[in-house]
Scaffold this motif. Sequence first.
Motif, PDB file in Angstrom:
ATOM      1  N   GLN A 133       0.840  -1.201   0.000  1.00  0.00           N
ATOM      2  CA  GLN A 133       0.000   0.000   0.000  1.00  0.00           C
ATOM      3  C   GLN A 133       0.874   1.250   0.000  1.00  0.00           C
ATOM      4  N   ASP A 134       0.423   2.279  -0.733  1.00  0.00           N
ATOM      5  CA  ASP A 134       1.177   3.520  -0.814  1.00  0.00           C
ATOM      6  C   ASP A 134       0.739   4.480   0.295  1.00  0.00           C
ATOM      7  N   ALA A 135       1.696   4.952   1.082  1.00  0.00           N
ATOM      8  CA  ALA A 135       1.380   5.806   2.228  1.00  0.00           C
ATOM      9  C   ALA A 135       0.701   7.103   1.802  1.00  0.00           C
ATOM     10  N   TRP A 136       1.141   7.687   0.697  1.00  0.00           N
ATOM     11  CA  TRP A 136       0.532   8.949   0.255  1.00  0.00           C
ATOM     12  C   TRP A 136      -0.926   8.745  -0.131  1.00  0.00           C
ATOM     13  N   ASP A 137      -1.211   7.666  -0.849  1.00  0.00           N
ATOM     14  CA  ASP A 137      -2.603   7.387  -1.211  1.00  0.00           C
ATOM     15  C   ASP A 137      -3.468   7.196   0.036  1.00  0.00           C
ATOM     16  N   LEU A 138      -2.905   6.573   1.058  1.00  0.00           N
ATOM     17  CA  LEU A 138      -3.653   6.375   2.302  1.00  0.00           C
ATOM     18  C   LEU A 138      -3.903   7.694   3.025  1.00  0.00           C
ATOM     19  N   ILE A 139      -2.953   8.616   2.941  1.00  0.00           N
ATOM     20  CA  ILE A 139      -3.101   9.906   3.613  1.00  0.00           C
ATOM     21  C   ILE A 139      -4.222  10.740   3.005  1.00  0.00           C
ATOM     22  N   VAL A 140      -4.287  10.791   1.680  1.00  0.00           N
ATOM     23  CA  VAL A 140      -5.252  11.680   1.013  1.00  0.00           C
ATOM     24  C   VAL A 140      -6.568  10.968   0.693  1.00  0.00           C
ATOM     25  N   ALA A 141      -6.768   9.770   1.189  1.00  0.00           N
ATOM     26  CA  ALA A 141      -8.022   9.050   0.950  1.00  0.00           C
ATOM     27  C   ALA A 141      -9.148   9.651   1.790  1.00  0.00           C
ATOM     28  N   ASP A 142     -10.362   9.165   1.562  1.00  0.00           N
ATOM     29  CA  ASP A 142     -11.525   9.629   2.325  1.00  0.00           C
ATOM     30  C   ASP A 142     -11.458   9.050   3.743  1.00  0.00           C
ATOM     31  N   HIS A 143     -11.487   9.928   4.745  1.00  0.00           N
ATOM     32  CA  HIS A 143     -11.410   9.489   6.137  1.00  0.00           C
ATOM     33  C   HIS A 143     -12.719   9.655   6.898  1.00  0.00           C
ATOM     34  N   GLY A 144     -13.778   9.868   6.170  1.00  0.00           N
ATOM     35  CA  GLY A 144     -15.073   9.974   6.825  1.00  0.00           C
ATOM     36  C   GLY A 144     -15.584  11.400   6.896  1.00  0.00           C
ATOM     37  N   TYR A 145     -16.823  11.511   7.375  1.00  0.00           N
ATOM     38  CA  TYR A 145     -17.541  12.781   7.395  1.00  0.00           C
ATOM     39  C   TYR A 145     -16.840  13.852   8.239  1.00  0.00           C
ATOM     40  N   ASN A 146     -16.132  13.442   9.292  1.00  0.00           N
ATOM     41  CA  ASN A 146     -15.579  14.405  10.243  1.00  0.00           C
ATOM     42  C   ASN A 146     -14.242  15.006   9.800  1.00  0.00           C
ATOM     43  N   TRP A 147     -13.701  14.526   8.681  1.00  0.00           N
ATOM     44  CA  TRP A 147     -12.383  14.996   8.247  1.00  0.00           C
ATOM     45  C   TRP A 147     -12.471  15.690   6.882  1.00  0.00           C
ATOM     46  N   GLN A 148     -11.967  16.928   6.845  1.00  0.00           N
ATOM     47  CA  GLN A 148     -11.956  17.706   5.604  1.00  0.00           C
ATOM     48  C   GLN A 148     -10.514  18.037   5.224  1.00  0.00           C
ATOM     49  N   LEU A 149     -10.126  17.674   3.991  1.00  0.00           N
ATOM     50  CA  LEU A 149      -8.779  17.949   3.511  1.00  0.00           C
ATOM     51  C   LEU A 149      -8.636  19.432   3.190  1.00  0.00           C
ATOM     52  N   LEU A 150      -7.673  20.092   3.844  1.00  0.00           N
ATOM     53  CA  LEU A 150      -7.443  21.524   3.628  1.00  0.00           C
ATOM     54  C   LEU A 150      -6.276  21.791   2.697  1.00  0.00           C
ATOM     55  N   ASP A 151      -5.218  21.005   2.818  1.00  0.00           N
ATOM     56  CA  ASP A 151      -4.026  21.268   2.014  1.00  0.00           C
ATOM     57  C   ASP A 151      -3.240  19.974   1.866  1.00  0.00           C
ATOM     58  N   GLU A 152      -2.615  19.786   0.701  1.00  0.00           N
ATOM     59  CA  GLU A 152      -1.789  18.610   0.488  1.00  0.00           C
ATOM     60  C   GLU A 152      -0.454  19.010  -0.131  1.00  0.00           C
ATOM     61  N   ASP A 153       0.600  18.347   0.332  1.00  0.00           N
ATOM     62  CA  ASP A 153       1.957  18.636  -0.121  1.00  0.00           C
ATOM     63  C   ASP A 153       2.628  17.306  -0.470  1.00  0.00           C
ATOM     64  N   PRO A 154       2.418  16.813  -1.719  1.00  0.00           N
ATOM     65  CA  PRO A 154       2.962  15.502  -2.096  1.00  0.00           C
ATOM     66  C   PRO A 154       4.482  15.439  -2.016  1.00  0.00           C
ATOM     67  N   GLU A 155       5.150  16.574  -2.296  1.00  0.00           N
ATOM     68  CA  GLU A 155       6.610  16.567  -2.292  1.00  0.00           C
ATOM     69  C   GLU A 155       7.159  16.207  -0.911  1.00  0.00           C
ATOM     70  N   ASN A 156       6.508  16.705   0.136  1.00  0.00           N
ATOM     71  CA  ASN A 156       6.930  16.412   1.501  1.00  0.00           C
ATOM     72  C   ASN A 156       6.059  15.338   2.155  1.00  0.00           C
ATOM     73  N   CYS A 157       5.185  14.742   1.353  1.00  0.00           N
ATOM     74  CA  CYS A 157       4.289  13.684   1.841  1.00  0.00           C
ATOM     75  C   CYS A 157       3.554  14.144   3.092  1.00  0.00           C
ATOM     76  N   GLN A 158       2.842  15.265   2.964  1.00  0.00           N
ATOM     77  CA  GLN A 158       2.164  15.849   4.122  1.00  0.00           C
ATOM     78  C   GLN A 158       0.815  16.437   3.699  1.00  0.00           C
ATOM     79  N   ALA A 159      -0.190  16.235   4.541  1.00  0.00           N
ATOM     80  CA  ALA A 159      -1.525  16.764   4.264  1.00  0.00           C
ATOM     81  C   ALA A 159      -2.115  17.343   5.546  1.00  0.00           C
ATOM     82  N   THR A 160      -2.835  18.451   5.399  1.00  0.00           N
ATOM     83  CA  THR A 160      -3.470  19.127   6.534  1.00  0.00           C
ATOM     84  C   THR A 160      -4.972  18.906   6.465  1.00  0.00           C
ATOM     85  N   TYR A 161      -5.555  18.506   7.588  1.00  0.00           N
ATOM     86  CA  TYR A 161      -6.987  18.226   7.667  1.00  0.00           C
ATOM     87  C   TYR A 161      -7.633  19.070   8.752  1.00  0.00           C
ATOM     88  N   ARG A 162      -8.917  19.281   8.564  1.00  0.00           N
ATOM     89  CA  ARG A 162      -9.748  19.901   9.593  1.00  0.00           C
ATOM     90  C   ARG A 162     -10.648  18.822  10.172  1.00  0.00           C
TER      91      ARG A 162
END
Length: 205
Positions: free
Chosen positions: A103-132
């Motif tokens: 499994q690819d870690a980046w794909d797991l990070i930016v996947a759908d995590h349910g109703y309570n999580w909203q993706l605000l920003d993603e940085d593939p180069e640093n493998c980092q994503a910000t959620y609300r």
Amino acid sequence: MNPLIKTIIITALCFALANCKRLTKEEPYLQAKSTDLLTPIEGVDLPRTNNNLNIPEPSATGNGAAPDSRPPEMSFAKRRSSDENVIIIESGGMPTIEIFNQQDAWDLIVADHGYNWQLLDEDPENCQATYRFYDPITEVEQQGFFKRLFSINSSYLDRSGEYILTCLKLPQKQQIWLQTAEFEAPSSYVVDDLFNHIFEAAIKE
């Protein structure tokens, strides 16, 4: 009277009298006496024998004297898959998922995590994503009767806020960890809510 019967009766009476004498015998403790009181020595105080278990006065009064009713923070759930290719551990003080399958870690990070999580920003180069994260209990508090119920002396701490997911890809494994926007360890409640989604996605073939 038959001499044999007479002998038996006399013997029984003797045993009875002997037992009565044993019952009326005074026990030694009945003769016990109290010891003499301690005599003070000149220049030396007698030991204090009363109020040895005084209850200390509280150091705080009023509202400050009430104990904190909020339960202590529990640890997040640590898990491992049946083949041990996906595990949830604590690493460097942060909740971390370690992945040993394809499994690819980046794909797991930016996947759908349910109703309570909203993706605000993603940085593939640093493998980092910000959620609300939207705390579902806080949302319930905003509705009619439940709002009044929870707003009375409520000590619940709202977990809503921004959280950062970061991944690291190593030759033998991948890591995903979660932290707050202030780079601190998040609440176990938040970790469990998010990591359950990622863990289930990571163990899928």
